[in-house]
Scaffold this motif. Structure first.
Motif, PDB file in Angstrom:
ATOM      1  N   THR A  25     -62.633  15.574  -1.603  1.00  0.00           N
ATOM      2  CA  THR A  25     -62.146  16.453  -0.537  1.00  0.00           C
ATOM      3  C   THR A  25     -60.744  16.031  -0.107  1.00  0.00           C
ATOM      4  O   THR A  25     -59.870  16.882   0.101  1.00  0.00           O
ATOM      5  CB  THR A  25     -63.113  16.437   0.658  1.00  0.00           C
ATOM      6  N   ILE A  26     -60.509  14.731  -0.007  1.00  0.00           N
ATOM      7  CA  ILE A  26     -59.174  14.245   0.338  1.00  0.00           C
ATOM      8  C   ILE A  26     -58.184  14.649  -0.742  1.00  0.00           C
ATOM      9  O   ILE A  26     -57.068  15.077  -0.451  1.00  0.00           O
ATOM     10  CB  ILE A  26     -59.173  12.717   0.542  1.00  0.00           C
ATOM     11  N   ARG A  27     -58.582  14.574  -2.007  1.00  0.00           N
ATOM     12  CA  ARG A  27     -57.702  14.998  -3.096  1.00  0.00           C
ATOM     13  C   ARG A  27     -57.359  16.489  -2.972  1.00  0.00           C
ATOM     14  O   ARG A  27     -56.217  16.903  -3.217  1.00  0.00           O
ATOM     15  CB  ARG A  27     -58.341  14.720  -4.455  1.00  0.00           C
ATOM     16  N   ILE A  28     -58.340  17.288  -2.598  1.00  0.00           N
ATOM     17  CA  ILE A  28     -58.108  18.731  -2.401  1.00  0.00           C
ATOM     18  C   ILE A  28     -57.162  18.949  -1.224  1.00  0.00           C
ATOM     19  O   ILE A  28     -56.229  19.756  -1.305  1.00  0.00           O
ATOM     20  CB  ILE A  28     -59.443  19.474  -2.204  1.00  0.00           C
ATOM     21  N   TYR A  29     -57.397  18.237  -0.118  1.00  0.00           N
ATOM     22  CA  TYR A  29     -56.499  18.353   1.044  1.00  0.00           C
ATOM     23  C   TYR A  29     -55.066  17.994   0.652  1.00  0.00           C
ATOM     24  O   TYR A  29     -54.115  18.660   1.063  1.00  0.00           O
ATOM     25  CB  TYR A  29     -56.939  17.419   2.174  1.00  0.00           C
ATOM     26  N   LEU A  30     -54.913  16.926  -0.140  1.00  0.00           N
ATOM     27  CA  LEU A  30     -53.577  16.497  -0.551  1.00  0.00           C
ATOM     28  C   LEU A  30     -52.931  17.558  -1.446  1.00  0.00           C
ATOM     29  O   LEU A  30     -51.741  17.863  -1.294  1.00  0.00           O
ATOM     30  CB  LEU A  30     -53.647  15.146  -1.262  1.00  0.00           C
ATOM     31  N   LYS A  31     -53.704  18.123  -2.346  1.00  0.00           N
ATOM     32  CA  LYS A  31     -53.174  19.179  -3.213  1.00  0.00           C
ATOM     33  C   LYS A  31     -52.680  20.356  -2.375  1.00  0.00           C
ATOM     34  O   LYS A  31     -51.602  20.908  -2.637  1.00  0.00           O
ATOM     35  CB  LYS A  31     -54.263  19.630  -4.185  1.00  0.00           C
ATOM     36  N   ARG A  32     -53.439  20.728  -1.353  1.00  0.00           N
ATOM     37  CA  ARG A  32     -53.026  21.829  -0.468  1.00  0.00           C
ATOM     38  C   ARG A  32     -51.745  21.489   0.284  1.00  0.00           C
ATOM     39  O   ARG A  32     -50.855  22.329   0.439  1.00  0.00           O
ATOM     40  CB  ARG A  32     -54.140  22.150   0.528  1.00  0.00           C
ATOM     41  N   SER A  33     -51.661  20.249   0.786  1.00  0.00           N
ATOM     42  CA  SER A  33     -50.458  19.832   1.514  1.00  0.00           C
ATOM     43  C   SER A  33     -49.246  19.854   0.596  1.00  0.00           C
ATOM     44  O   SER A  33     -48.171  20.328   0.981  1.00  0.00           O
ATOM     45  CB  SER A  33     -50.650  18.432   2.101  1.00  0.00           C
ATOM     46  N   ARG A  34     -49.405  19.349  -0.615  1.00  0.00           N
ATOM     47  CA  ARG A  34     -48.291  19.356  -1.563  1.00  0.00           C
ATOM     48  C   ARG A  34     -47.861  20.782  -1.898  1.00  0.00           C
ATOM     49  O   ARG A  34     -46.671  21.058  -2.054  1.00  0.00           O
ATOM     50  CB  ARG A  34     -48.673  18.587  -2.823  1.00  0.00           C
ATOM     51  N   LYS A  35     -48.815  21.699  -2.010  1.00  0.00           N
ATOM     52  CA  LYS A  35     -48.487  23.099  -2.294  1.00  0.00           C
ATOM     53  C   LYS A  35     -47.708  23.709  -1.135  1.00  0.00           C
ATOM     54  O   LYS A  35     -46.732  24.422  -1.353  1.00  0.00           O
ATOM     55  CB  LYS A  35     -49.744  23.912  -2.572  1.00  0.00           C
ATOM     56  N   ARG A  36     -48.138  23.426   0.107  1.00  0.00           N
ATOM     57  CA  ARG A  36     -47.413  23.955   1.272  1.00  0.00           C
ATOM     58  C   ARG A  36     -45.953  23.508   1.229  1.00  0.00           C
ATOM     59  O   ARG A  36     -45.039  24.307   1.431  1.00  0.00           O
ATOM     60  CB  ARG A  36     -48.047  23.489   2.588  1.00  0.00           C
ATOM     61  N   VAL A  37     -45.739  22.233   0.967  1.00  0.00           N
ATOM     62  CA  VAL A  37     -44.380  21.696   0.922  1.00  0.00           C
ATOM     63  C   VAL A  37     -43.603  22.321  -0.238  1.00  0.00           C
ATOM     64  O   VAL A  37     -42.446  22.724  -0.073  1.00  0.00           O
ATOM     65  CB  VAL A  37     -44.416  20.156   0.829  1.00  0.00           C
ATOM     66  N   ALA A  38     -44.232  22.431  -1.404  1.00  0.00           N
ATOM     67  CA  ALA A  38     -43.574  23.031  -2.572  1.00  0.00           C
ATOM     68  C   ALA A  38     -43.207  24.487  -2.320  1.00  0.00           C
ATOM     69  O   ALA A  38     -42.188  24.977  -2.821  1.00  0.00           O
ATOM     70  CB  ALA A  38     -44.471  22.920  -3.801  1.00  0.00           C
ATOM     71  N   ASP A  39     -44.022  25.179  -1.516  1.00  0.00           N
ATOM     72  CA  ASP A  39     -43.753  26.578  -1.179  1.00  0.00           C
ATOM     73  C   ASP A  39     -42.714  26.722  -0.074  1.00  0.00           C
ATOM     74  O   ASP A  39     -42.390  27.829   0.342  1.00  0.00           O
ATOM     75  CB  ASP A  39     -45.044  27.276  -0.741  1.00  0.00           C
ATOM     76  N   GLY A  40     -42.215  25.588   0.433  1.00  0.00           N
ATOM     77  CA  GLY A  40     -41.189  25.630   1.475  1.00  0.00           C
ATOM     78  C   GLY A  40     -41.742  25.697   2.882  1.00  0.00           C
ATOM     79  O   GLY A  40     -40.975  25.898   3.828  1.00  0.00           O
ATOM     80  N   ASP A  41     -43.046  25.549   3.028  1.00  0.00           N
ATOM     81  CA  ASP A  41     -43.658  25.579   4.349  1.00  0.00           C
ATOM     82  C   ASP A  41     -43.748  24.160   4.912  1.00  0.00           C
ATOM     83  O   ASP A  41     -43.870  23.191   4.160  1.00  0.00           O
ATOM     84  CB  ASP A  41     -45.073  26.162   4.274  1.00  0.00           C
TER      85      ASP A  41
END
Length: 84
Positions: A25-41
């Motif tokens: 679950t932590i790995r999934i949370y981290l993947k989501r956070s990295r995606k937000r940053v990559a998307d410019g959010d």
């Protein structure tokens, strides 16, 4: 006492134990956070912070980083703003 003792680095497993969720679950949370940053959010307070350091290929967070994140997690004993 050294800085490392006062504010140690935590691996995914340690973060998952403190958060009361599975390491995956932590790995999934981290993947989501990295995606937000990559998307410019910007990350929201409830989003898992990006790691403070990477050791090899493993993310690591300071205890203080995780303590602050846990204090802002919605749904873990902290009422949502619309519920207050």
């Amino acid at each position: 006492m050294t800085d490392r003792d006062e504010d140690p680095y935590l691996d995914t497993e340690a973060v998952s134990e403190q958060a009361g969720v599975a390491a995956e679950t932590i790995r999934i949370y981290l993947k989501r956070s990295r995606k937000r940053v990559a998307d410019g959010d910007e990350l929201r307070p409830q989003d898992l912070p990006l790691p403070d350091m990477t050791i090899g290929r493993s993310p690591a967070w300071r205890q203080s980083t995780i303590t602050a994140w846990l204090a802002n997690r919605v749904g873990r004993g902290r009422p949502r703003s619309e519920d207050v």
